[in-house]
Design an enzyme around this catalytic site. Structure first.
Site, PDB file in Angstrom:
ATOM      1  N   LEU A  65       3.703  31.591  29.467  1.00  0.00           N
ATOM      2  CA  LEU A  65       4.824  31.326  28.574  1.00  0.00           C
ATOM      3  C   LEU A  65       5.780  32.495  28.686  1.00  0.00           C
ATOM      4  CD1 LEU A  65       3.230  30.005  25.230  1.00  0.00           C
ATOM      5  CD2 LEU A  65       4.333  28.666  27.027  1.00  0.00           C
ATOM      6  N   ASP A  66       7.087  32.211  28.617  1.00  0.00           N
ATOM      7  CA  ASP A  66       8.067  33.296  28.606  1.00  0.00           C
ATOM      8  C   ASP A  66       7.811  34.203  27.414  1.00  0.00           C
ATOM      9  OD1 ASP A  66       9.242  31.963  30.737  1.00  0.00           O
ATOM     10  OD2 ASP A  66      10.695  30.929  29.467  1.00  0.00           O
ATOM     11  N   VAL A  67       8.200  35.451  27.546  1.00  0.00           N
ATOM     12  CA  VAL A  67       7.989  36.426  26.475  1.00  0.00           C
ATOM     13  C   VAL A  67       8.547  35.958  25.129  1.00  0.00           C
ATOM     14  CG1 VAL A  67       8.483  38.782  25.708  1.00  0.00           C
ATOM     15  CG2 VAL A  67       7.870  38.349  28.083  1.00  0.00           C
ATOM     16  N   THR A  69       8.960  32.978  24.030  1.00  0.00           N
ATOM     17  CA  THR A  69       8.415  31.685  23.622  1.00  0.00           C
ATOM     18  C   THR A  69       7.059  31.877  22.963  1.00  0.00           C
ATOM     19  OG1 THR A  69       9.505  30.610  25.495  1.00  0.00           O
ATOM     20  CG2 THR A  69       7.754  29.384  24.405  1.00  0.00           C
ATOM     21  N   ARG A 169      14.581  25.853  29.470  1.00  0.00           N
ATOM     22  CA  ARG A 169      15.800  26.586  29.121  1.00  0.00           C
ATOM     23  C   ARG A 169      16.916  26.312  30.123  1.00  0.00           C
ATOM     24  NH1 ARG A 169      13.125  32.463  28.439  1.00  0.00           N
ATOM     25  NH2 ARG A 169      15.304  33.079  28.130  1.00  0.00           N
TER      26      ARG A 169
END
Length: 248
Positions: A65-67, A69, A169
């Site tokens: 997961l992106d930071v 998120t 995104r």
């Protein structure tokens, strides 16, 4: 009733001998950044390190997961489980549901975004498919862009079929409906409105549900992310409840 987390630290949602499901808060890394320049001071704010330090568990994340998120991540505790879970992700049989707040009202309110995206590593265009449906919409009597007297937002349920870098995104940005709070692909004016006026800070994207077959028992399993205070505020803003969302 869905639990509301009081402290934004990782939480073990489920574990057995083979797998572990972890809630990752926003601002936490899954594992140390690949770029050494970004690793300084972050070692103790990674999920992998937290599992070792706090729970004495060594496990490997199967996806990322992106930071910014928050949400659910699957870990494997052994090589066999890792191999079987990786195969499910590669075959795109894992069900991942995200919630996102975007600028505007997306039309149609349910559909598929089939738009190739560039690989972060090489820039090569690769197939990317994102399924979405609108859960709720709002309109505020606030002029943020001069050509629009009001401002509109949508709460979406999103299921990415592929799993590319920043896929949700970037897809939303390419459709001119960026995710609120996205500093890289979003709209700073709407991000500021949410942050300063609505008191909702950060990226409005959460990995809300994760489902796959257990690598040992082959039983279909599903988990839902706990509800943080931020997302409790988001659902209230749109006049809905998480339980209602998952029932739709």
């Amino acid at each position: 009733m869905t639990e509301t987390l009081e402290f934004l630290t990782p939480q073990i949602i489920y574990q057995d001998e083979d797998i572990l499901i972890l809630f990752k808060p926003s601002t936490w890394f899954v594992h140390p950044p690949e770029n050494p320049r970004h690793r300084r001071g972050l070692k103790r704010r990674t999920c992998v390190q937290w599992l070792m330090d706090v729970e004495n568990i060594k496990a490997n994340p199967i996806h990322r997961l992106d930071v910014p998120t928050e949400g659910l991540i699957a870990f494997a505790k052994n090589k066999i489980s890792a191999s079987k879970l990786n195969a499910q992700f590669k075959e795109q049989t894992v069900k991942k549901i995200y919630h996102a707040v975007i600028r505007g009202w997306l039309k149609p309110d349910q559909g598929v975004i089939d738009l190739p995206l560039e690989l972060d590593s090489t820039g090569e265009l690769v197939p990317c498919i994102t399924h979405y449906k609108s859960i709720a919409v709002i309109e505020h009597q606030q002029c943020i862009q001069p050509k629009f007297p009001t401002t509109r937002y949508s709460l979406l349920e999103i299921s990415p079929q592929s799993g590319r870098w920043h896929q949700i995104r970037r897809h939303m940005n390419r459709k001119s409906h960026p995710v609120i709070g996205d500093r890289e692909h979003g709209d700073s004016r709407h991000n500021r409105y949410f942050r300063e006026t609505l008191a909702i800070d950060g990226l409005c994207l959460r990995a809300a549900e994760l489902s796959f077959r257990h690598p040992t028992t082959d039983r279909q399993m599903s988990w839902q992310s706990p509800l943080t205070k931020k997302w409790q505020t988001v659902f209230a803003l749109f006049g809905t409840e998480p339980a209602q969302v998952f029932e739709q």
